[in-house]
Design a protein around this motif. Structure first.
Motif, PDB file in Angstrom:
ATOM      1  N   ILE A 177      -3.239  -5.803  12.610  1.00 57.19           N
ATOM      2  CA  ILE A 177      -4.343  -5.000  12.430  1.00 57.19           C
ATOM      3  C   ILE A 177      -4.419  -3.559  11.661  1.00 57.19           C
ATOM      4  O   ILE A 177      -4.747  -3.558  10.620  1.00 57.19           O
ATOM      5  N   VAL A 178      -3.382  -2.958  12.114  1.00 55.96           N
ATOM      6  CA  VAL A 178      -3.168  -1.697  11.624  1.00 55.96           C
ATOM      7  C   VAL A 178      -2.347  -1.392  10.401  1.00 55.96           C
ATOM      8  O   VAL A 178      -2.445  -0.619   9.427  1.00 55.96           O
ATOM      9  N   GLN A 179      -1.163  -2.124  10.514  1.00 63.39           N
ATOM     10  CA  GLN A 179      -0.362  -2.349   9.101  1.00 63.39           C
ATOM     11  C   GLN A 179      -0.871  -2.586   7.805  1.00 63.39           C
ATOM     12  O   GLN A 179      -0.840  -1.700   6.945  1.00 63.39           O
ATOM     13  N   PRO A 180      -1.509  -3.726   7.651  1.00 66.02           N
ATOM     14  CA  PRO A 180      -1.905  -4.006   6.399  1.00 66.02           C
ATOM     15  C   PRO A 180      -2.901  -3.083   5.591  1.00 66.02           C
ATOM     16  O   PRO A 180      -2.622  -2.751   4.358  1.00 66.02           O
ATOM     17  N   PRO A 181      -3.780  -2.450   6.115  1.00 65.98           N
ATOM     18  CA  PRO A 181      -4.797  -1.555   5.575  1.00 65.98           C
ATOM     19  C   PRO A 181      -3.826  -0.182   5.008  1.00 65.98           C
ATOM     20  O   PRO A 181      -4.026   0.116   4.004  1.00 65.98           O
ATOM     21  N   VAL A 182      -2.804   0.327   5.861  1.00 62.75           N
ATOM     22  CA  VAL A 182      -2.000   1.417   5.292  1.00 62.75           C
ATOM     23  C   VAL A 182      -1.078   0.734   4.315  1.00 62.75           C
ATOM     24  O   VAL A 182      -1.009   1.600   3.440  1.00 62.75           O
ATOM     25  N   ILE A 183      -0.524  -0.461   4.444  1.00 63.04           N
ATOM     26  CA  ILE A 183       0.223  -0.811   3.001  1.00 63.04           C
ATOM     27  C   ILE A 183      -0.494  -1.011   1.726  1.00 63.04           C
ATOM     28  O   ILE A 183      -0.022  -0.714   0.844  1.00 63.04           O
ATOM     29  N   LYS A 184      -1.680  -1.564   1.960  1.00 64.84           N
ATOM     30  CA  LYS A 184      -2.662  -1.569   0.917  1.00 64.84           C
ATOM     31  C   LYS A 184      -2.868  -0.279   0.251  1.00 64.84           C
ATOM     32  O   LYS A 184      -3.021  -0.179  -1.068  1.00 64.84           O
ATOM     33  N   LEU A 185      -3.326   0.449   1.098  1.00 65.88           N
ATOM     34  CA  LEU A 185      -3.602   2.186   0.566  1.00 65.88           C
ATOM     35  C   LEU A 185      -2.215   2.511  -0.307  1.00 65.88           C
ATOM     36  O   LEU A 185      -2.742   3.349  -1.106  1.00 65.88           O
ATOM     37  N   LEU A 186      -1.183   2.297   0.128  1.00 65.11           N
ATOM     38  CA  LEU A 186      -0.123   2.978  -0.502  1.00 65.11           C
ATOM     39  C   LEU A 186       0.453   2.260  -1.544  1.00 65.11           C
ATOM     40  O   LEU A 186       1.628   2.760  -2.382  1.00 65.11           O
ATOM     41  N   THR A 187       0.175   0.879  -1.876  1.00 60.55           N
ATOM     42  CA  THR A 187       0.763   0.094  -2.924  1.00 60.55           C
ATOM     43  C   THR A 187      -0.300  -0.335  -3.855  1.00 60.55           C
ATOM     44  O   THR A 187      -1.347  -0.421  -3.488  1.00 60.55           O
ATOM     45  N   THR A 188       0.200  -0.543  -4.978  1.00 57.12           N
ATOM     46  CA  THR A 188      -0.888  -1.279  -6.062  1.00 57.12           C
ATOM     47  C   THR A 188      -0.579  -2.658  -5.955  1.00 57.12           C
ATOM     48  O   THR A 188       0.219  -3.412  -5.488  1.00 57.12           O
ATOM     49  N   GLN A 189      -1.369  -3.538  -6.513  1.00 58.12           N
ATOM     50  CA  GLN A 189      -1.529  -5.022  -6.413  1.00 58.12           C
ATOM     51  C   GLN A 189      -0.016  -5.448  -7.114  1.00 58.12           C
ATOM     52  O   GLN A 189       0.524  -6.385  -6.635  1.00 58.12           O
ATOM     53  N   LYS A 190       0.218  -4.484  -8.194  1.00 57.77           N
ATOM     54  CA  LYS A 190       1.415  -4.892  -8.890  1.00 57.77           C
ATOM     55  C   LYS A 190       2.532  -4.891  -8.232  1.00 57.77           C
ATOM     56  O   LYS A 190       3.593  -5.830  -8.029  1.00 57.77           O
ATOM     57  N   GLU A 191       2.691  -3.645  -7.390  1.00 53.84           N
ATOM     58  CA  GLU A 191       4.014  -3.659  -6.633  1.00 53.84           C
ATOM     59  C   GLU A 191       3.911  -4.783  -5.514  1.00 53.84           C
ATOM     60  O   GLU A 191       4.919  -5.165  -5.127  1.00 53.84           O
ATOM     61  N   ARG A 192       2.697  -5.131  -4.965  1.00 56.43           N
ATOM     62  CA  ARG A 192       2.765  -6.051  -3.787  1.00 56.43           C
ATOM     63  C   ARG A 192       3.294  -7.481  -4.339  1.00 56.43           C
ATOM     64  O   ARG A 192       3.548  -8.056  -3.398  1.00 56.43           O
ATOM     65  N   ARG A 193       3.202  -7.738  -5.833  1.00 59.78           N
ATOM     66  CA  ARG A 193       3.379  -8.699  -6.509  1.00 59.78           C
ATOM     67  C   ARG A 193       4.943  -8.851  -6.800  1.00 59.78           C
ATOM     68  O   ARG A 193       5.343 -10.144  -7.495  1.00 59.78           O
ATOM     69  N   ILE A 194       5.643  -7.902  -6.792  1.00 60.86           N
ATOM     70  CA  ILE A 194       7.213  -7.911  -7.135  1.00 60.86           C
ATOM     71  C   ILE A 194       7.719  -9.100  -6.264  1.00 60.86           C
ATOM     72  O   ILE A 194       7.918  -8.987  -4.990  1.00 60.86           O
ATOM     73  N   ARG A 195       8.453  -9.634  -6.765  1.00 63.68           N
ATOM     74  CA  ARG A 195       9.170 -10.904  -6.386  1.00 63.68           C
ATOM     75  C   ARG A 195      10.843 -10.417  -5.968  1.00 63.68           C
ATOM     76  O   ARG A 195      11.391  -9.921  -6.926  1.00 63.68           O
ATOM     77  N   MET A 196      11.320 -10.575  -4.806  1.00 66.50           N
ATOM     78  CA  MET A 196      12.646 -10.311  -4.615  1.00 66.50           C
ATOM     79  C   MET A 196      13.377 -11.741  -4.050  1.00 66.50           C
ATOM     80  O   MET A 196      13.608 -11.932  -2.950  1.00 66.50           O
ATOM     81  N   PRO A 197      13.791 -12.302  -5.132  1.00 64.44           N
ATOM     82  CA  PRO A 197      14.596 -13.579  -4.740  1.00 64.44           C
ATOM     83  C   PRO A 197      16.030 -13.457  -3.481  1.00 64.44           C
ATOM     84  O   PRO A 197      16.451 -12.261  -4.037  1.00 64.44           O
ATOM     85  N   TYR A 198      15.697 -14.151  -2.725  1.00 63.03           N
ATOM     86  CA  TYR A 198      16.823 -13.998  -1.651  1.00 63.03           C
ATOM     87  C   TYR A 198      17.777 -14.815  -1.925  1.00 63.03           C
ATOM     88  O   TYR A 198      17.948 -16.071  -2.075  1.00 63.03           O
ATOM     89  N   GLN A 199      19.243 -14.081  -1.941  1.00 63.06           N
ATOM     90  CA  GLN A 199      20.722 -14.816  -2.292  1.00 63.06           C
ATOM     91  C   GLN A 199      21.282 -14.687  -1.011  1.00 63.06           C
ATOM     92  O   GLN A 199      21.724 -13.725  -0.800  1.00 63.06           O
TER      93      GLN A 199
END
Length: 376
Positions: A177-199
């Motif tokens: 409940i607490v973390q998602p609003p904080v994360i969204k407030l500090l990031t843009t949609q473009k940043e949240r869509r950055i992919r980080m392929p895991y090797q």
């Protein structure tokens, strides 16, 4: 006449009921609702919620009344006043954690360290309202790590142990409940869509065995007061990784961890009596704990955004993984992965977020140990 006196005595305890107790029943009912209906960390919130009702019944036999020792009070003296229960739980947590992904990418430890910012910010803020040892105990709530918060508050002899325990475990459960609003407030949609392929890399068995031993030694040299916390956590991990004690590892992960969690929940609730809880200073502690939690989350996210300023296109980090640097394992890692999938259903951040979450577990324990070393 004797019959009517006896009958009336059955209801005499109603006269001992106060509105503060009724408020605590409501809080207990809310915790039970969140545990059952919303499935929010039920193993923690259900015992806490039921226990809050149990200890706030007038003249409750569950807690000590005069010379009669209540079972929950006895549990507190046996396992909380000496930090035993939190330490035993750390063995179970250590046995659950796979440090392999973190060892493959050790640079992720930086995010765990950055996400402890809220602890030190809140230490400064709480210092205006409480003495230094109480302020430090309150600040550790920000790690959303119940065992560490209890351990620090106990060692520093904080008079607000009950409120600190309740706040730390409540915020652990309220991560979704607490973390998602904080994360969204500090990031843009473009940043949240950055992919980080895991090797996936490879980590030798010897490295996994040496890691908990080396971490314990280093932590003990840097922050001696953290040895018990770090040591029990790493001992649990050594049970997991040594390869010859699988039965003990499984027992620590399941039976031990579940049993201690139940006992911890009830014991925490034992400190939720109306006379201790429905007070202005308790509400202030809950508010400061929330501040610490929010700034811990923000610290990790902003550190990732700062790192992106120096990284080339194609190598940018998804700043949401920084939020997983708090100690609430594995809740925070799952929350970050879920947010990534909501923005892009092909954006799998779980391995990164869990690795950062694991590093946050270590970092919060060391941060707590540093505070103890400085203030003890």
């Amino acid at each position: 006449m004797d019959f009517w006196n006896a009958f009336a005595s059955l209801f005499s305890n109603f006269g001992n009921l106060t509105w503060q107790m009724v408020v605590m029943w409501g809080i207990g009912a809310l915790l039970i609702y969140l545990a059952i209906a919303k499935k929010m960390e039920p193993s923690l919130l259900l015992p806490m919620g039921f226990g809050a009702i149990l200890v706030n019944l007038p003249l409750s036999g569950a807690i000590t009344q005069g010379d009669t020792v209540g079972p929950i009070s006895a549990l507190f003296e046996a396992g909380m006043s000496n930090e035993l229960f939190p330490l035993l739980l750390f063995i179970g947590i250590g046995a659950m954690i796979d440090f392999g992904p973190l060892l493959e990418k050790p640079w992720l430890m930086l995010f765990g360290a950055a996400a402890q910012f809220g602890i030190f910010f809140t230490l400064f803020l709480a210092g205006f309202f409480f003495d230094l040892k109480d302020a430090a105990s309150i600040a550790v709530i920000g790690a959303a790590d119940g065992p560490t918060a209890i351990f620090v508050a106990n060692v520093l002899h904080s008079q607000y142990l009950g409120a600190i325990m309740v706040a730390a475990y409540s915020y652990m459960a309220l991560v979704p409940i607490v973390q998602p609003p904080v994360i969204k407030l500090l990031t843009t949609q473009k940043e949240r869509r950055i992919r980080m392929p895991y090797q996936k890399g490879s980590v030798s068995q010897l490295t996994k065995i040496l890691f908990p031993i080396v971490v314990t030694i280093i932590a003990g040299l840097v922050a001696p007061a953290s040895v018990a916390l770090v040591g029990f956590l790493m001992f649990g991990n050594l049970l997991r990784e040594c390869g010859v004690l699988n039965t003990l590892s499984e027992t620590a992960q399941n039976i031990l961890a579940n049993l201690i969690t139940i006992v911890l929940g009830l014991t925490v609730a034992g400190q939720m009596t109306a006379d201790k809880f429905v007070r202005p200073d308790t509400l202030l502690i809950l508010a400061l704990g929330l501040v610490a939690f929010v700034f811990d989350t923000a610290g990790g996210v902003l550190f990732a955004k700062l790192a992106n300023l120096f990284l080339p296109e194609g190598k940018k980090l998804n700043p949401m993984i920084g939020a997983a640097g708090i100690s609430a394992f594995p809740m925070s890692g799952r929350v970050v992965n879920k947010l990534g999938l909501e923005e892009d259903n092909q954006n799998f951040l779980l391995m990164y977020s869990i690795s950062v979450n694991v590093s946050g577990q270590i970092a919060s324990v060391i941060a707590g140990g540093l505070l103890l070393t400085l203030l003890s």
